[in-house]
Design an enzyme around this catalytic site. Sequence first.
Site, PDB file in Angstrom:
ATOM      1  N   SER A   7      25.096   1.951  12.096  1.00  0.00           N
ATOM      2  CA  SER A   7      24.090   2.862  12.762  1.00  0.00           C
ATOM      3  C   SER A   7      22.778   3.051  11.848  1.00  0.00           C
ATOM      4  O   SER A   7      23.221   3.454  10.766  1.00  0.00           O
ATOM      5  CB  SER A   7      24.412   4.323  13.054  1.00  0.00           C
ATOM      6  OG  SER A   7      23.466   5.122  13.460  1.00  0.00           O
ATOM      7  N   HIS A  32      23.314  -0.723  15.689  1.00  0.00           N
ATOM      8  CA  HIS A  32      23.372   0.736  16.572  1.00  0.00           C
ATOM      9  C   HIS A  32      22.226   1.416  16.088  1.00  0.00           C
ATOM     10  O   HIS A  32      21.643   1.868  15.307  1.00  0.00           O
ATOM     11  CB  HIS A  32      24.628   1.574  16.359  1.00  0.00           C
ATOM     12  CG  HIS A  32      24.694   2.783  17.170  1.00  0.00           C
ATOM     13  ND1 HIS A  32      25.377   2.739  18.575  1.00  0.00           N
ATOM     14  CD2 HIS A  32      24.508   3.912  16.671  1.00  0.00           C
ATOM     15  CE1 HIS A  32      25.529   3.807  18.942  1.00  0.00           C
ATOM     16  NE2 HIS A  32      24.961   4.953  18.170  1.00  0.00           N
ATOM     17  N   ASP A  34      19.909   4.809  17.307  1.00  0.00           N
ATOM     18  CA  ASP A  34      20.025   5.949  17.926  1.00  0.00           C
ATOM     19  C   ASP A  34      18.599   6.780  18.251  1.00  0.00           C
ATOM     20  O   ASP A  34      17.743   7.072  17.389  1.00  0.00           O
ATOM     21  CB  ASP A  34      20.631   7.055  16.858  1.00  0.00           C
ATOM     22  CG  ASP A  34      22.237   6.645  16.795  1.00  0.00           C
ATOM     23  OD1 ASP A  34      22.760   6.792  17.885  1.00  0.00           O
ATOM     24  OD2 ASP A  34      22.584   6.578  15.620  1.00  0.00           O
ATOM     25  N   MET A  36      16.503   9.849  19.683  1.00  0.00           N
ATOM     26  CA  MET A  36      16.735  11.145  20.069  1.00  0.00           C
ATOM     27  C   MET A  36      15.161  11.949  20.306  1.00  0.00           C
ATOM     28  O   MET A  36      14.422  11.555  19.517  1.00  0.00           O
ATOM     29  CB  MET A  36      17.140  11.895  18.695  1.00  0.00           C
ATOM     30  CG  MET A  36      18.682  11.436  18.018  1.00  0.00           C
ATOM     31  SD  MET A  36      19.203  12.236  16.667  1.00  0.00           S
ATOM     32  CE  MET A  36      20.692  11.371  16.304  1.00  0.00           C
ATOM     33  N   HIS A  65      21.590   3.720  21.818  1.00  0.00           N
ATOM     34  CA  HIS A  65      22.074   4.816  22.279  1.00  0.00           C
ATOM     35  C   HIS A  65      21.158   6.029  22.406  1.00  0.00           C
ATOM     36  O   HIS A  65      20.162   6.457  21.551  1.00  0.00           O
ATOM     37  CB  HIS A  65      23.071   5.257  21.235  1.00  0.00           C
ATOM     38  CG  HIS A  65      23.798   6.645  21.312  1.00  0.00           C
ATOM     39  ND1 HIS A  65      24.466   7.406  20.242  1.00  0.00           N
ATOM     40  CD2 HIS A  65      23.791   7.381  22.556  1.00  0.00           C
ATOM     41  CE1 HIS A  65      24.982   8.427  20.869  1.00  0.00           C
ATOM     42  NE2 HIS A  65      24.719   8.572  22.147  1.00  0.00           N
ATOM     43  N   MET A  67      19.812   9.539  23.366  1.00  0.00           N
ATOM     44  CA  MET A  67      20.108  10.721  23.283  1.00  0.00           C
ATOM     45  C   MET A  67      18.919  11.481  23.860  1.00  0.00           C
ATOM     46  O   MET A  67      18.299  12.268  23.052  1.00  0.00           O
ATOM     47  CB  MET A  67      20.521  11.376  21.922  1.00  0.00           C
ATOM     48  CG  MET A  67      22.025  10.809  21.607  1.00  0.00           C
ATOM     49  SD  MET A  67      22.485  10.848  19.802  1.00  0.00           S
ATOM     50  CE  MET A  67      21.833   9.197  19.629  1.00  0.00           C
ATOM     51  N   MET A 136      31.448  10.126  22.179  1.00  0.00           N
ATOM     52  CA  MET A 136      30.943  10.914  20.811  1.00  0.00           C
ATOM     53  C   MET A 136      32.276  11.539  20.091  1.00  0.00           C
ATOM     54  O   MET A 136      32.806  12.476  20.855  1.00  0.00           O
ATOM     55  CB  MET A 136      29.892  11.797  21.239  1.00  0.00           C
ATOM     56  CG  MET A 136      28.398  11.362  21.594  1.00  0.00           C
ATOM     57  SD  MET A 136      27.713  10.337  20.301  1.00  0.00           S
ATOM     58  CE  MET A 136      27.940  11.275  18.857  1.00  0.00           C
ATOM     59  N   GLY A 141      23.326  14.268  17.322  1.00  0.00           N
ATOM     60  CA  GLY A 141      22.096  14.675  16.757  1.00  0.00           C
ATOM     61  C   GLY A 141      21.819  14.346  15.167  1.00  0.00           C
ATOM     62  O   GLY A 141      20.854  14.151  14.916  1.00  0.00           O
ATOM     63  N   GLY A 143      23.438  12.308  11.673  1.00  0.00           N
ATOM     64  CA  GLY A 143      24.593  11.450  10.965  1.00  0.00           C
ATOM     65  C   GLY A 143      25.440  12.341   9.995  1.00  0.00           C
ATOM     66  O   GLY A 143      25.251  13.443   9.647  1.00  0.00           O
ATOM     67  N   ASP A 174      31.470   7.022  18.187  1.00  0.00           N
ATOM     68  CA  ASP A 174      30.394   7.374  17.496  1.00  0.00           C
ATOM     69  C   ASP A 174      30.570   8.748  16.760  1.00  0.00           C
ATOM     70  O   ASP A 174      30.405   9.693  17.762  1.00  0.00           O
ATOM     71  CB  ASP A 174      29.192   7.290  18.384  1.00  0.00           C
ATOM     72  CG  ASP A 174      27.832   7.399  17.831  1.00  0.00           C
ATOM     73  OD1 ASP A 174      27.919   7.366  16.529  1.00  0.00           O
ATOM     74  OD2 ASP A 174      26.850   7.214  18.424  1.00  0.00           O
ATOM     75  N   GLY A 175      30.577   8.676  15.611  1.00  0.00           N
ATOM     76  CA  GLY A 175      30.441   9.936  14.854  1.00  0.00           C
ATOM     77  C   GLY A 175      31.708   9.968  13.949  1.00  0.00           C
ATOM     78  O   GLY A 175      32.882  10.114  14.528  1.00  0.00           O
ATOM     79  N   SER A 197      26.910   6.770   8.123  1.00  0.00           N
ATOM     80  CA  SER A 197      26.834   7.039   6.687  1.00  0.00           C
ATOM     81  C   SER A 197      27.889   6.514   5.976  1.00  0.00           C
ATOM     82  O   SER A 197      27.831   6.014   4.979  1.00  0.00           O
ATOM     83  CB  SER A 197      27.077   8.620   6.558  1.00  0.00           C
ATOM     84  OG  SER A 197      28.134   9.084   7.343  1.00  0.00           O
TER      85      SER A 197
HETATM   86  C1  DX5 Z   1      24.895  10.829  16.105  1.00  0.00           C
HETATM   87  C2  DX5 Z   1      24.489   9.383  16.419  1.00  0.00           C
HETATM   88  C3  DX5 Z   1      25.523   8.524  15.442  1.00  0.00           C
HETATM   89  C4  DX5 Z   1      25.386   8.572  13.975  1.00  0.00           C
HETATM   90  C5  DX5 Z   1      26.706   8.660  13.297  1.00  0.00           C
HETATM   91  O1  DX5 Z   1      24.458  11.585  16.901  1.00  0.00           O
HETATM   92  O2  DX5 Z   1      24.939   9.042  17.580  1.00  0.00           O
HETATM   93  O3  DX5 Z   1      25.289   7.253  15.986  1.00  0.00           O
HETATM   94  O4  DX5 Z   1      24.452   7.564  13.362  1.00  0.00           O
HETATM   95  O5  DX5 Z   1      26.515   8.647  12.059  1.00  0.00           O
HETATM   96  P1  DX5 Z   1      27.929   8.882  11.243  1.00  0.00           P
HETATM   97  O6  DX5 Z   1      28.587   7.553  11.330  1.00  0.00           O
HETATM   98  O7  DX5 Z   1      27.465   9.235   9.700  1.00  0.00           O
HETATM   99  O8  DX5 Z   1      28.799   9.782  11.705  1.00  0.00           O
HETATM  100 ZN    ZN Z   2      24.969   6.788  18.116  1.00  0.00          ZN
END
Ligand code: DX5
Ligand code: ZN
Length: 214
Positions: A7, A32, A34, A36, A65, A67, A136, A141, A143, A174-175, A197
């Site tokens: 991501s 990936h 994201d 938002m 993705h 959001m 999720m 929202g 990382g 994811d997460g 991360s």
């Molecule tokens: C969070 C995102 C994720 C995020 C995950 O809302 O959808 O894709 O980047 O981050 P990590 O792997 O650090 O939890």
């Molecule tokens: Zn994501």
Amino acid sequence: MGMVAASLLSADFGKLQQEIEMLNQSENDWVHVDVMDGKFVPNISFGQPVIKHIKKHALQPLDVHLMIEDPDRYFEDFKKCGADILSVHYEACRHLHRSLSAIKDLGMRPAVALNPHTPVILLQDILPLCDMVLLMSVNPGFGGQKFIENTYGKIRLLKQMIDERGLQTLIEIDGGVNTENSHLLYQAGADVLVAGSAVFSSPNPKETIHELKK
Ligand code: DX5
Ligand code: ZN
């Protein structure tokens, strides 16, 4: 070997091209991305103009993705800027059947994302239209959040629903994914692990991607 979707949310946006080139040289499967809107989730990330440039450098498919509220407004835009897989949130779509059909008609792979509180059983009538379900495992929202343990049960139940119907639907998590929980996630039935991360905070991101696929 499982699949990994690194991501970019946790990448250094000041040197995005270098980060993408690192992924190109790694065993990473999908990039990936994201998106938002500050409304569906309490954070704003980036949109089409940035994705267009990511696409120019990335050799791997873009796993986008969304959001965002009312995502249907932008399906054509995301196709144009290079999305290969497009995930919309169950909680953001009033007419999910229509949304998934529209994504497919545009030539992208349709996926549905579920927030941690949304039961997988709600997908029983829409599953045949999903190329993938994104579960999720943190509240979307940001990382770097802590993995929600209840996710394992959701993966097992969803996997059972997919198998019972003889479908090929992929399960993406994811997460809070890291090298400690990755093998348990594959064992429960996950196909693709998103890692932000864990990859970009690692001293050796390529090695971490390799570890996450085992
Ligand atoms: C969070 C995102 C994720 C995020 C995950 O809302 O959808 O894709 O980047 O981050 P990590 O792997 O650090 O939890
Ligand atoms: Zn994501």
